[in-house]
Scaffold this active site. Structure first.
Site, PDB file in Angstrom:
ATOM      1  N   GLY A 215     -20.188 -35.375  -0.376  1.00  0.00           N
ATOM      2  CA  GLY A 215     -18.866 -35.957  -0.144  1.00  0.00           C
ATOM      3  C   GLY A 215     -17.918 -35.451  -1.210  1.00  0.00           C
TER       4      GLY A 215
ATOM      5  CB  CYS B  69     -17.538 -28.498   1.387  1.00  0.00           C
ATOM      6  SG  CYS B  69     -19.004 -27.900   2.211  1.00  0.00           S
TER       7      CYS B  69
ATOM      8  CD  GLU C 185     -12.298 -30.730  -0.926  1.00  0.00           C
ATOM      9  OE1 GLU C 185     -12.435 -31.908  -1.306  1.00  0.00           O
ATOM     10  OE2 GLU C 185     -13.245 -30.042  -0.514  1.00  0.00           O
TER      11      GLU C 185
ATOM     12  CD  GLU D 228     -25.063 -29.480  -3.533  1.00  0.00           C
ATOM     13  OE1 GLU D 228     -24.074 -28.821  -3.914  1.00  0.00           O
ATOM     14  OE2 GLU D 228     -26.145 -29.462  -4.145  1.00  0.00           O
TER      15      GLU D 228
ATOM     16  CB  SER E  84     -24.401 -38.466   5.089  1.00  0.00           C
ATOM     17  OG  SER E  84     -24.363 -39.575   5.938  1.00  0.00           O
TER      18      SER E  84
ATOM     19  CB  VAL F  92     -17.003 -40.606  -3.792  1.00  0.00           C
ATOM     20  CG1 VAL F  92     -18.158 -41.554  -3.519  1.00  0.00           C
ATOM     21  CG2 VAL F  92     -15.740 -41.108  -3.091  1.00  0.00           C
TER      22      VAL F  92
HETATM   23  P1  NAD Z   1     -16.048 -39.061   0.858  1.00  0.00           P
HETATM   24  O1  NAD Z   1     -16.340 -38.816  -0.563  1.00  0.00           O
HETATM   25  O2  NAD Z   1     -14.821 -39.802   1.210  1.00  0.00           O
HETATM   26  O3  NAD Z   1     -17.252 -39.879   1.530  1.00  0.00           O
HETATM   27  C1  NAD Z   1     -18.580 -39.425   1.427  1.00  0.00           C
HETATM   28  C2  NAD Z   1     -19.494 -40.614   1.535  1.00  0.00           C
HETATM   29  O4  NAD Z   1     -19.290 -41.445   0.399  1.00  0.00           O
HETATM   30  C3  NAD Z   1     -19.227 -41.493   2.766  1.00  0.00           C
HETATM   31  O5  NAD Z   1     -20.439 -41.977   3.275  1.00  0.00           O
HETATM   32  C4  NAD Z   1     -18.397 -42.609   2.191  1.00  0.00           C
HETATM   33  O6  NAD Z   1     -18.469 -43.807   2.934  1.00  0.00           O
HETATM   34  C5  NAD Z   1     -19.019 -42.771   0.827  1.00  0.00           C
HETATM   35  N1  NAD Z   1     -18.136 -43.426  -0.138  1.00  0.00           N
HETATM   36  C6  NAD Z   1     -16.792 -43.409  -0.177  1.00  0.00           C
HETATM   37  N2  NAD Z   1     -16.347 -44.135  -1.202  1.00  0.00           N
HETATM   38  C7  NAD Z   1     -17.440 -44.619  -1.829  1.00  0.00           C
HETATM   39  C8  NAD Z   1     -17.638 -45.425  -2.960  1.00  0.00           C
HETATM   40  N3  NAD Z   1     -16.614 -45.890  -3.673  1.00  0.00           N
HETATM   41  N4  NAD Z   1     -18.905 -45.718  -3.323  1.00  0.00           N
HETATM   42  C9  NAD Z   1     -19.945 -45.221  -2.626  1.00  0.00           C
HETATM   43  N5  NAD Z   1     -19.811 -44.453  -1.544  1.00  0.00           N
HETATM   44  C10 NAD Z   1     -18.582 -44.144  -1.148  1.00  0.00           C
HETATM   45  O7  NAD Z   1     -16.113 -37.642   1.599  1.00  0.00           O
HETATM   46  P2  NAD Z   1     -15.853 -37.303   3.124  1.00  0.00           P
HETATM   47  O8  NAD Z   1     -14.403 -37.456   3.400  1.00  0.00           O
HETATM   48  O9  NAD Z   1     -16.830 -37.990   4.010  1.00  0.00           O
HETATM   49  O10 NAD Z   1     -16.264 -35.766   3.139  1.00  0.00           O
HETATM   50  C11 NAD Z   1     -15.395 -34.785   2.682  1.00  0.00           C
HETATM   51  C12 NAD Z   1     -15.747 -34.348   1.281  1.00  0.00           C
HETATM   52  O11 NAD Z   1     -17.106 -33.950   1.253  1.00  0.00           O
HETATM   53  C13 NAD Z   1     -14.954 -33.138   0.846  1.00  0.00           C
HETATM   54  O12 NAD Z   1     -14.604 -33.286  -0.509  1.00  0.00           O
HETATM   55  C14 NAD Z   1     -15.920 -31.998   1.049  1.00  0.00           C
HETATM   56  O13 NAD Z   1     -15.638 -30.872   0.262  1.00  0.00           O
HETATM   57  C15 NAD Z   1     -17.209 -32.646   0.687  1.00  0.00           C
HETATM   58  N6  NAD Z   1     -18.355 -31.958   1.292  1.00  0.00           N
HETATM   59  C16 NAD Z   1     -19.118 -31.171   0.480  1.00  0.00           C
HETATM   60  C17 NAD Z   1     -20.183 -30.472   1.007  1.00  0.00           C
HETATM   61  C18 NAD Z   1     -21.032 -29.597   0.133  1.00  0.00           C
HETATM   62  O14 NAD Z   1     -22.108 -29.191   0.571  1.00  0.00           O
HETATM   63  N7  NAD Z   1     -20.605 -29.282  -1.063  1.00  0.00           N
HETATM   64  C19 NAD Z   1     -20.480 -30.574   2.367  1.00  0.00           C
HETATM   65  C20 NAD Z   1     -19.683 -31.411   3.155  1.00  0.00           C
HETATM   66  C21 NAD Z   1     -18.622 -32.095   2.604  1.00  0.00           C
END
Ligand code: NAD
Length: 532
Positions: A262, A324, A422, A290, A184, A266
């Site tokens: 996320g 997002c 973004e 997503e 998440s 990733v």
């Molecule tokens: P992120 O991708 O940095 O992290 C998301 C999750 O992935 C975290 O739990 C993180 O620890 C994990 N993660 C990071 N690197 C990883 C790896 N190498 N391997 C496995 N897991 C890993 O995102 P964030 O900063 O937490 O959230 C922001 C992003 O999420 C933005 O791009 C936003 O647009 C997106 N987002 C999308 C939605 C949607 O519904 N489309 C909703 C919320 C956020």
């Protein structure tokens, strides 16, 4: 004992106003001022596991304030989490749906009631949200996910094939074979709830890895689940280092699905890794993600300038632009620009950035040092770029927290990097177009960014509005007409996007739940033939 409750269509959880002086505001204050530092363990098979590998969690708007210590599990403990889930998988899958659903409803009732202020305060402090942003997330949307999922899952179960007079056909809505990995993001507490609980409701066992910055609020929800009677091991809470946990998960032949929200980067990387290791899994894993957005607001010359300005401010700067769905690129006709920009500037001059515990604050801090560095790097480059002008804001400071002013930039080139990337912060980039360029503008908007999450069109000319919807048919999974592009509500606007924005499985809807079930169809013939 075998009756099935109706689970009727729920209504959305009403928002509390938290007006200054109201009872709920006073109760919230008690949680906000509580200086206790929470030790957050991994919870595996019902056991709380603390370790020496600890990461501190501070408030983004007050970097000196320590909120929690996250206890990182080891590789062996992650493997133990996988095994403990597999050990309880059969029992959980065979638990009557009504019981699984009751656990989710009990968790919803706990958050809606006695834990509401605590989880809102944790979301405010840990993720730097004002109460106006926290309440719709960690209380309302979280509760909505749990209640709407139950209703939607009931309908999936009711969906059965027809049977002739000679046989009985039925669908068993089985969970996936193995376990689901829920990963998440930091920006919505509610998303962690849905990523873990939607598969669990459908009978799956889950390993949930929350994002660092939301771990405190996510852990409070996990406590609610435990208090609601979720059996040990069904969802294991594993706040480990992302790459290490992922390595262990993807090495397991029992990995059956990824429920991710996320960044697109990733998710792409995880997809590639699953693909390259595909032969080791017992089933083809379901990949649901997503991801990012570069969400547009398009104003037609027929639009009302004031409505556009207000939508831009609310859509771009709510929660510091860390949604997002945040409006991050806007297309405004020259005939409206003077009014739109003047109104935005006057609102932004009043909009307060600061401590989220102050009721008059509109924007807190961005989430962490990485995000602050990324956004300010873009801002510095924009100031040195002759093709960009600063309409409003542009300032930043990292003491006492990671504060960035709400910033409006205007570009001469509609394909400028600021219209494509973004930034995930309080930066809105505007392209002012000539009123007579409407028709050529539409394909330009469609092809400018790799994302396709949300978009909004302000227009009162019905023909132009229809034309824009047609040309932009694939540019957004959630499209808003005469409204800002943020604030989707469970059950009303099922959420998700296409292209680089994800698999568009629509969180909070039956479409998402379908991904967590592997149906078995059974035919029983009443009188098998006795001659060939
Ligand atoms: P992120 O991708 O940095 O992290 C998301 C999750 O992935 C975290 O739990 C993180 O620890 C994990 N993660 C990071 N690197 C990883 C790896 N190498 N391997 C496995 N897991 C890993 O995102 P964030 O900063 O937490 O959230 C922001 C992003 O999420 C933005 O791009 C936003 O647009 C997106 N987002 C999308 C939605 C949607 O519904 N489309 C909703 C919320 C956020």
């Amino acid at each position: 004992m075998n009756s099935m409750p109706e689970f009727t269509q729920p209504t959305n959880e009403p928002e509390l106003a938290y007006a200054e002086g109201a009872v709920e505001w006073k109760q919230l204050q008690q949680h906000l001022s509580n200086r206790e530092v929470v030790d957050i363990p991994a919870v595996i098979g019902g056991q709380k596991i603390y370790s020496d590998d600890v990461e501190e969690l501070h408030a983004p708007h007050d970097r000196s304030r320590l909120l929690a210590r996250i206890h990182r599990p080891t590789e062996g403990q992650v493997r133990q989490a996988i095994q403990s889930s597999l050990d309880v998988a059969a029992d959980w899958a065979s638990m009557p749906f009504a019981d699984r659903a009751a656990i989710m409803h009990r968790a919803a009732a706990i958050i809606s009631g006695r834990m509401r202020h605590r989880i809102n305060a944790a979301t405010m402090l840990g993720q730097s949200k004002t109460i106006d942003e926290a309440e719709p997330d960690s209380a309302c949307e979280l509760v909505d996910f749990l209640r709407f999922n139950t209703h939607n899952a009931r309908h999936i179960r009711d969906s059965q094939p027809t049977s002739p007079r000679t046989a009985q056909n039925r669908t068993d809505w089985r969970p996936l074979e193995g376990f689901v990995y829920a990963v998440s993001p930091f920006n919505f507490t509610a998303i962690g709830t849905n990523l873990s609980c939607a598969p669990a409701l459908m009978g799956n066992v889950v390993l949930w890895k929350p994002a660092n910055r939301s771990t405190l609020a996510n852990y409070i929800f996990f406590e609610a689940l435990e208090q609601a009677g979720l059996p040990a091991g069904v969802i294991n809470f594993v706040p480990g280092r992302a790459t290490m946990v992922t390595d262990e998960v993807l090495a397991s032949p029992h990995f059956a699905g990824l429920h991710f929200t996320g960044s697109s980067e990733v998710f792409s990387n995880l997809w590639k890794r699953v693909g390259s290791g595909i032969d080791k899994y017992r089933t083809f894993p379901r990949l649901v993600g997503e991801t990012g957005g570069k969400d547009f607001v398009l104003a037609h010359p027929s639009a009302d300038a004031s409505e556009v300005a207000i939508a831009l401010v609310r859509g771009a700067f709510g929660y510091q632009g860390q949604k997002c769905s945040a409006a991050s690129r806007a297309y405004v006709p020259r005939s409206l620009w003077t009014k739109v920009s003047a109104q935005m500037k006057s609102i932004l001059a009043e909009l307060k950035v600061g401590d989220v515990a102050d009721r008059s604050t509109y924007m807190g801090a961005v989430i962490d040092q990485n995000s602050y560095t990324k956004i300010t790097t873009y801002l510095k480059a924009a100031k040195d770029d002759a093709r960009v002008s600063v309409v409003a804001g542009g300032g930043f400071r990292d003491d006492p927290g990671f504060f960035i002013e709400p910033t409006v930039l205007k570009v001469e080139d509609p394909r400028h990097v600021l219209m494509c990337d973004e930034l995930f912060g309080p930066v809105l980039t505007v392209f002012v177009y000539d009123d007579n360029e409407w028709t050529t503008l539409l394909p330009l908007i469609d092809s400018t960014s790799k994302y396709a999450l949300t978009g909004s069109i302000f227009c009162t000319d019905r023909k132009a509005l229809r034309q824009a919807q047609e040309v932009l048919v694939n540019a957004a999974g959630n499209l808003y007409l005469n409204d800002k592009p943020t604030g989707a509500i469970v059950g009303q606007q099922p959420f998700g996007g296409g292209r680089a924005s994800g698999t568009n499985d629509k969180a909070g809807s039956w479409m998402n739940l379908l991904r967590w079930t592997s149906p078995r169809v059974v035919k029983e013939t009443y009188a098998p033939p006795r001659s060939w």
